[in-house]
Write an enzyme that holds these catalytic residues in place. Structure first.
Site, PDB file in Angstrom:
ATOM      1  N   CYS A 152       3.902   9.615  -5.110  1.00  0.00           N
ATOM      2  CA  CYS A 152       4.178   8.575  -4.021  1.00  0.00           C
ATOM      3  C   CYS A 152       5.837   8.578  -3.698  1.00  0.00           C
ATOM      4  CB  CYS A 152       3.489   7.357  -4.158  1.00  0.00           C
ATOM      5  SG  CYS A 152       3.833   6.127  -3.052  1.00  0.00           S
ATOM      6  N   CYS A 209      -8.272  20.887   8.648  1.00  0.00           N
ATOM      7  CA  CYS A 209      -8.598  19.972   9.975  1.00  0.00           C
ATOM      8  C   CYS A 209      -7.262  20.453  10.951  1.00  0.00           C
ATOM      9  CB  CYS A 209      -8.315  18.687   9.519  1.00  0.00           C
ATOM     10  SG  CYS A 209      -6.633  17.867   9.135  1.00  0.00           S
ATOM     11  N   ARG A 245     -10.140  10.569   5.856  1.00  0.00           N
ATOM     12  CA  ARG A 245      -9.308   9.286   6.453  1.00  0.00           C
ATOM     13  C   ARG A 245     -10.275   8.056   6.542  1.00  0.00           C
ATOM     14  NH1 ARG A 245      -4.201   9.002   7.585  1.00  0.00           N
ATOM     15  NH2 ARG A 245      -3.620   7.569   9.062  1.00  0.00           N
ATOM     16  N   HIS A 251      -2.005   4.350  -7.311  1.00  0.00           N
ATOM     17  CA  HIS A 251      -1.919   5.718  -6.548  1.00  0.00           C
ATOM     18  C   HIS A 251      -1.145   6.522  -7.006  1.00  0.00           C
ATOM     19  CE1 HIS A 251       0.722   2.833  -4.515  1.00  0.00           C
ATOM     20  NE2 HIS A 251       1.357   4.011  -3.957  1.00  0.00           N
ATOM     21  N   ARG A 293      11.066   2.515 -11.647  1.00  0.00           N
ATOM     22  CA  ARG A 293       9.827   2.475 -11.536  1.00  0.00           C
ATOM     23  C   ARG A 293       9.435   2.238 -12.932  1.00  0.00           C
ATOM     24  NH1 ARG A 293       8.698   2.352  -6.946  1.00  0.00           N
ATOM     25  NH2 ARG A 293       7.044   3.777  -6.008  1.00  0.00           N
ATOM     26  N   CYS A 298      -3.976  19.660   9.571  1.00  0.00           N
ATOM     27  CA  CYS A 298      -3.529  20.523   8.346  1.00  0.00           C
ATOM     28  C   CYS A 298      -2.987  21.648   8.680  1.00  0.00           C
ATOM     29  CB  CYS A 298      -4.669  20.641   7.296  1.00  0.00           C
ATOM     30  SG  CYS A 298      -4.608  19.397   6.166  1.00  0.00           S
ATOM     31  N   CYS A 327      -3.558  14.533   7.176  1.00  0.00           N
ATOM     32  CA  CYS A 327      -4.718  15.131   6.897  1.00  0.00           C
ATOM     33  C   CYS A 327      -5.783  14.070   7.630  1.00  0.00           C
ATOM     34  CB  CYS A 327      -5.198  15.620   5.803  1.00  0.00           C
ATOM     35  SG  CYS A 327      -6.784  16.157   5.393  1.00  0.00           S
ATOM     36  N   CYS A 381      -6.684  19.022   3.301  1.00  0.00           N
ATOM     37  CA  CYS A 381      -7.850  19.930   3.385  1.00  0.00           C
ATOM     38  C   CYS A 381      -7.514  21.223   3.561  1.00  0.00           C
ATOM     39  CB  CYS A 381      -8.795  19.288   4.301  1.00  0.00           C
ATOM     40  SG  CYS A 381      -8.653  19.378   6.200  1.00  0.00           S
ATOM     41  N   CYS A 441       3.848   1.135  -7.770  1.00  0.00           N
ATOM     42  CA  CYS A 441       4.373   0.999  -6.586  1.00  0.00           C
ATOM     43  C   CYS A 441       4.450  -0.253  -5.846  1.00  0.00           C
ATOM     44  CB  CYS A 441       3.772   2.483  -5.955  1.00  0.00           C
ATOM     45  SG  CYS A 441       4.534   2.599  -4.129  1.00  0.00           S
ATOM     46  N   HIS A 442       5.046  -0.405  -4.599  1.00  0.00           N
ATOM     47  CA  HIS A 442       5.126  -1.359  -3.796  1.00  0.00           C
ATOM     48  C   HIS A 442       3.747  -1.526  -3.392  1.00  0.00           C
ATOM     49  CE1 HIS A 442       9.002  -2.903  -4.101  1.00  0.00           C
ATOM     50  NE2 HIS A 442       9.476  -1.796  -4.272  1.00  0.00           N
ATOM     51  N   THR A 443       3.010  -0.595  -2.765  1.00  0.00           N
ATOM     52  CA  THR A 443       1.864  -0.647  -2.067  1.00  0.00           C
ATOM     53  C   THR A 443       0.781  -1.084  -2.806  1.00  0.00           C
ATOM     54  OG1 THR A 443       2.628   1.247  -0.889  1.00  0.00           O
ATOM     55  CG2 THR A 443       0.376   0.831  -0.542  1.00  0.00           C
TER      56      THR A 443
HETATM   57  N1  LIG Z   1       6.174   5.926   4.028  1.00  0.00           N
HETATM   58  C1  LIG Z   1       5.641   6.011   2.929  1.00  0.00           C
HETATM   59  O1  LIG Z   1       4.380   6.881   2.752  1.00  0.00           O
HETATM   60  C2  LIG Z   1       6.013   5.221   1.943  1.00  0.00           C
HETATM   61  C3  LIG Z   1       5.747   5.475   0.618  1.00  0.00           C
HETATM   62  C4  LIG Z   1       5.898   4.692  -0.364  1.00  0.00           C
HETATM   63  C5  LIG Z   1       6.834   3.650  -0.189  1.00  0.00           C
HETATM   64  N2  LIG Z   1       6.988   3.451   1.132  1.00  0.00           N
HETATM   65  C6  LIG Z   1       7.956   2.055   1.468  1.00  0.00           C
HETATM   66  O2  LIG Z   1       9.203   2.544   1.361  1.00  0.00           O
HETATM   67  C7  LIG Z   1       9.989   1.187   1.254  1.00  0.00           C
HETATM   68  C8  LIG Z   1      10.830   1.360   0.119  1.00  0.00           C
HETATM   69  O3  LIG Z   1      10.054   1.686  -1.149  1.00  0.00           O
HETATM   70  P1  LIG Z   1      10.924   1.602  -2.592  1.00  0.00           P
HETATM   71  O4  LIG Z   1       9.867   1.814  -3.636  1.00  0.00           O
HETATM   72  O5  LIG Z   1      11.914   2.229  -2.461  1.00  0.00           O
HETATM   73  O6  LIG Z   1      11.268  -0.017  -2.555  1.00  0.00           O
HETATM   74  P2  LIG Z   1      12.465  -0.657  -3.532  1.00  0.00           P
HETATM   75  O7  LIG Z   1      12.283  -2.162  -2.898  1.00  0.00           O
HETATM   76  O8  LIG Z   1      12.318  -0.458  -4.624  1.00  0.00           O
HETATM   77  O9  LIG Z   1      13.866  -0.471  -2.425  1.00  0.00           O
HETATM   78  C9  LIG Z   1      14.131  -1.115  -1.405  1.00  0.00           C
HETATM   79  C10 LIG Z   1      15.643  -1.092  -1.603  1.00  0.00           C
HETATM   80  O10 LIG Z   1      16.171  -1.699  -0.393  1.00  0.00           O
HETATM   81  C11 LIG Z   1      17.266  -2.712  -0.654  1.00  0.00           C
HETATM   82  N3  LIG Z   1      17.775  -3.528   0.556  1.00  0.00           N
HETATM   83  C12 LIG Z   1      17.248  -4.485   1.012  1.00  0.00           C
HETATM   84  N4  LIG Z   1      17.766  -5.216   1.875  1.00  0.00           N
HETATM   85  C13 LIG Z   1      18.643  -4.276   2.356  1.00  0.00           C
HETATM   86  C14 LIG Z   1      19.487  -4.127   3.304  1.00  0.00           C
HETATM   87  N5  LIG Z   1      19.757  -5.179   4.281  1.00  0.00           N
HETATM   88  N6  LIG Z   1      20.451  -2.967   3.664  1.00  0.00           N
HETATM   89  C15 LIG Z   1      20.227  -2.117   2.719  1.00  0.00           C
HETATM   90  N7  LIG Z   1      19.475  -2.065   1.654  1.00  0.00           N
HETATM   91  C16 LIG Z   1      18.626  -3.082   1.414  1.00  0.00           C
HETATM   92  C17 LIG Z   1      16.905  -3.260  -1.794  1.00  0.00           C
HETATM   93  O11 LIG Z   1      18.175  -3.751  -2.681  1.00  0.00           O
HETATM   94  C18 LIG Z   1      16.112  -2.030  -2.637  1.00  0.00           C
HETATM   95  O12 LIG Z   1      16.913  -1.408  -3.532  1.00  0.00           O
HETATM   96  C19 LIG Z   1       8.823   0.074   1.234  1.00  0.00           C
HETATM   97  O13 LIG Z   1       8.806  -0.456   2.428  1.00  0.00           O
HETATM   98  C20 LIG Z   1       7.752   0.915   0.853  1.00  0.00           C
HETATM   99  O14 LIG Z   1       6.499   0.004   0.951  1.00  0.00           O
HETATM  100  C21 LIG Z   1       6.648   4.116   2.182  1.00  0.00           C
HETATM  101 ZN   LIG Z   2       3.157   4.093  -3.239  1.00  0.00          ZN
HETATM  102 ZN   LIG Z   3      -6.806  18.291   6.828  1.00  0.00          ZN
END
Ligand SMILES: NC(=O)c1ccc[n+]([C@@H]2O[C@H](COP(=O)([O-])OP(=O)(O)OC[C@H]3O[C@@H](n4cnc5c(N)ncnc54)[C@H](O)[C@@H]3O)[C@@H](O)[C@H]2O)c1
Ligand SMILES: [Zn+2]
Ligand SMILES: [Zn+2]
Length: 368
Positions: free
Chosen positions: A169, A95, A110, A62, A362, A98, A106, A92, A40-42
Site C-alpha cells: 500500500c 478488463c 470492484r 491490507h 510504519r 487493465c 481494474c 486482471c 495503514c491509515h485506511t
Molecule cells: N491514494 C491511495 O491509494 C492511498 C494509499 C495509501 C494512503 N493514502 C492516503 O495518503 C495520505 C498519507 O498517508 P500516510 O500514511 O503517508 O499518512 P501520514 O499521516 O503518515 O503522513 C501525513 C503527513 O502529512 C503531514 N502534514 C500534516 N499537515 C501538513 C501540512 N499542513 N503541510 C505539510 N504536511 C502536513 C504530517 O505531519 C504527516 O507527516 C493519507 O490521506 C492516506 O489515507 C492514499
Molecule cells: Zn493503505
Molecule cells: Zn482488470
C-alpha cells in the site's frame, strides 16, 4: 481451517483478536500464509466508522505479504511456495482498464470487493457458520487469507517479507505517484507535501526518476530529516506561507510536479497553487474526509496547471509491484528506514495508537 485474526466487531472499538474459520480457496483463488502486515491509515479510518462505505464485522488489514500455501482450480500464475504481496487494487489484465496504459483501476472484482465478498459473491471467512466479510479484498490482519490470484503480486523470494509488505500500500502509492501517475521527468523540480509513508515514498520515487530538486514539506522536523535521507534536496515546515516559499524557490514559477500526501484539502489546494504555470502537474494521493471538497481557482488551470488523482500510485499491481520490490533489492530504495515498530497480531491496537501518535512511519505485524 481455523486461524487467528483481528476482527473489527464494532466501529470506534478496539479490534478483537480471535479464532475464525477460513474455507479453502475456490477456483482462481489462493490460500496465503501471512508473514508480515503493515498497519495503514485506511485500516484505522475504517475502524473509526467515519468511512461511509465501511462495515463490521470484518477482518481488517491490507498491507500484507506472505507465502502461497494452496491454490484453487484454474490458478495458473501462482504456485505453492511463491512469495506474494497482497493487492487491494487488483490487476486482471483483461478488463478495459487493465488493457489501457492510462489507469491501474481494474474493474474485474470492484463491486464484490466493495461489499466484502470474494469475486463469486461469497466469503471464505466465517465464525460459528456465520459469514464474516473480507476487507479491501485482503483481510490481512490474520494468520491466513484467501484471495483471488488477480490480487496477488508474486515477488522475488529474496525480499524479506517484513519489508515487502510495505509495497502492498503506502510505499508503492508514494513511489508510484511520482513514477507512474506524474511520470516525473529527469532534471525537474518536485514538491512533496507530507512526509509519512506515502510522501516519503514519493520523495524516493522522484529521486529514482532523476528529479534535480525535491522539496518536501511537513510539520515534523524528524520526518523532514527522513525526507532528506530519501532524497529531498530541500525541506520546509508547512504553514500558510508554503506556496509563497515554493514560488520563491523556483524563480516565481512553482514546481514542475507537486505531490500531495496528507489527506488535507487545504494542503491539496497548496499543491495546486505551487504547481508551475504552463505545465505544473499536481497529483493528489491523500484521502480527504467525507464531504470535503478541493477549492481551486479556475484561472490556475487555464494558465496550464493540471490536477491528477492517484490510487495506489497508478501502480498496476501484478506487473509493477515486483519491479518496485526489485528496485529495493537492487539497493535503490532504503525500505528499512520506514519499518519503525515490529508488533505481534495481539498488539494490533497498539499499532493504531502508534500511528495516531505519529510514532514512527510504519508498524509491521509479524506473524509467528
Ligand atoms: N491514494 C491511495 O491509494 C492511498 C494509499 C495509501 C494512503 N493514502 C492516503 O495518503 C495520505 C498519507 O498517508 P500516510 O500514511 O503517508 O499518512 P501520514 O499521516 O503518515 O503522513 C501525513 C503527513 O502529512 C503531514 N502534514 C500534516 N499537515 C501538513 C501540512 N499542513 N503541510 C505539510 N504536511 C502536513 C504530517 O505531519 C504527516 O507527516 C493519507 O490521506 C492516506 O489515507 C492514499
Ligand atoms: Zn493503505
Ligand atoms: Zn482488470
Amino acid at each position: 481451517m481455523r486461524m487467528r485474526a483481528a476482527v473489527l466487531e464494532e466501529f470506534e472499538q478496539p479490534l478483537v483478536v480471535q479464532e475464525l474459520d477460513l474455507a479453502e480457496p475456490k477456483a482462481g483463488e489462493a490460500l496465503v500464509r501471512l508473514v508480515a502486515c503493515g498497519v495503514c491509515h485506511t485500516d484505522m479510518y475504517t475502524a473509526s466508522g467515519v468511512d461511509p462505505s465501511g462495515y463490521a464485522p470484518t477482518v481488517l488489514g491490507h498491507e500484507g505479504a506472505g507465502v502461497v500455501e494452496a491454490v484453487g482450480e484454474g490458478v495458473t500464475d501462482l504456485a505453492v511456495g511463491d512469495h506474494v504481496v497482497t493487492l487491494f487494487s487488483p490487476q486482471c489484465r483483461e478488463c478495459v482498464h487493465c488493457v489501457s496504459p492510462k489507469t491501474n483501476i481494474c474493474l474485474a472484482i470492484r463491486d464484490q470487493q466493495g461489499k466484502g465478498h470474494l469475486p463469486d459473491g461469497t466469503t471464505r471467512l466465517s465464525r460459528d457458520g456465520e459469514p464474516v466479510r473480507h476487507f479491501m479484498g485482503t483481510s490481512t490482519f490474520a494468520e491466513y487469507t484467501v484471495m483471488p490470484q488477480i490480487a496477488l503480486a508474486k515477488v522475488s523470494p529474496e525480499a524479506p517479507l517484513d519489508r515487502a509488505c510495505l509495497f502492498a500500500c503506502g510505499l508503492s502509492t508514494g513511489l508510484g505517484a511520482a513514477m507512474y501517475t506524474a511520470k516525473v521527468e529527469q532534471g525537474s523540480t518536485v514538491a512533496v507535501f507530507g512526509a509519512g509513508m506515502v510522501g516519503l515514498g514519493a520523495v524516493a520515487g522522484a529521486r529514482l526518476q532523476g528529479a534535480a530538486r525535491i522539496v518536501c514539506v511537513d510539520l515534523s522536523d524528524e520526518r523532514l530529516a527522513m525526507a532528506r535521507h530519501q532524497g529531498a534536496t530541500d525541506t520546509l515546515l508547512g504553514g500558510s506561507d508554503t506556496v509563497q516559499e515554493i514560488l520563491d524557490m523556483t524563480g516565481g514559477f512553482g514546481a514542475d510536479y507537486t505531490i500531495e500526501a496528507t489527506g488535507l484539502v487545504s494542503v491539496m489546494r497548496q499543491a495546486v497553487e505551487s504547481a508551475r504555470m504552463g505545465w505544473g502537474l499536481a497529483t493528489m494521493c491523500g484521502v480527504a474526509g467525507k464531504g470535503e471538497t478541493l477549492d481551486v481557482v479556475p484561472r490556475l488551470l487555464i494558465t496550464g496547471r493540471r490536477v491528477a488523482g492517484s490510487s495506489f500510485g497508478g501502480v498496476k499491481g501484478r506487473d509493477q509491484v515486483p519491479l518496485l520490490v526489485q528496485r529495493y533489492l537492487d539497493g535503490d530504495i532504503d525500505v528499512d528506514a520506514f519499518l519503525s515498530h515490529r508488533i505481534a497480531l495481539d498488539d494490533v491496537n497498539k499499532g493504531f495508537e502508534l500511528m495516531e501518535a505519529q510514532d514512527g512511519i510504519r508498524s509491521v505485524i509479524e506473524f509467528a
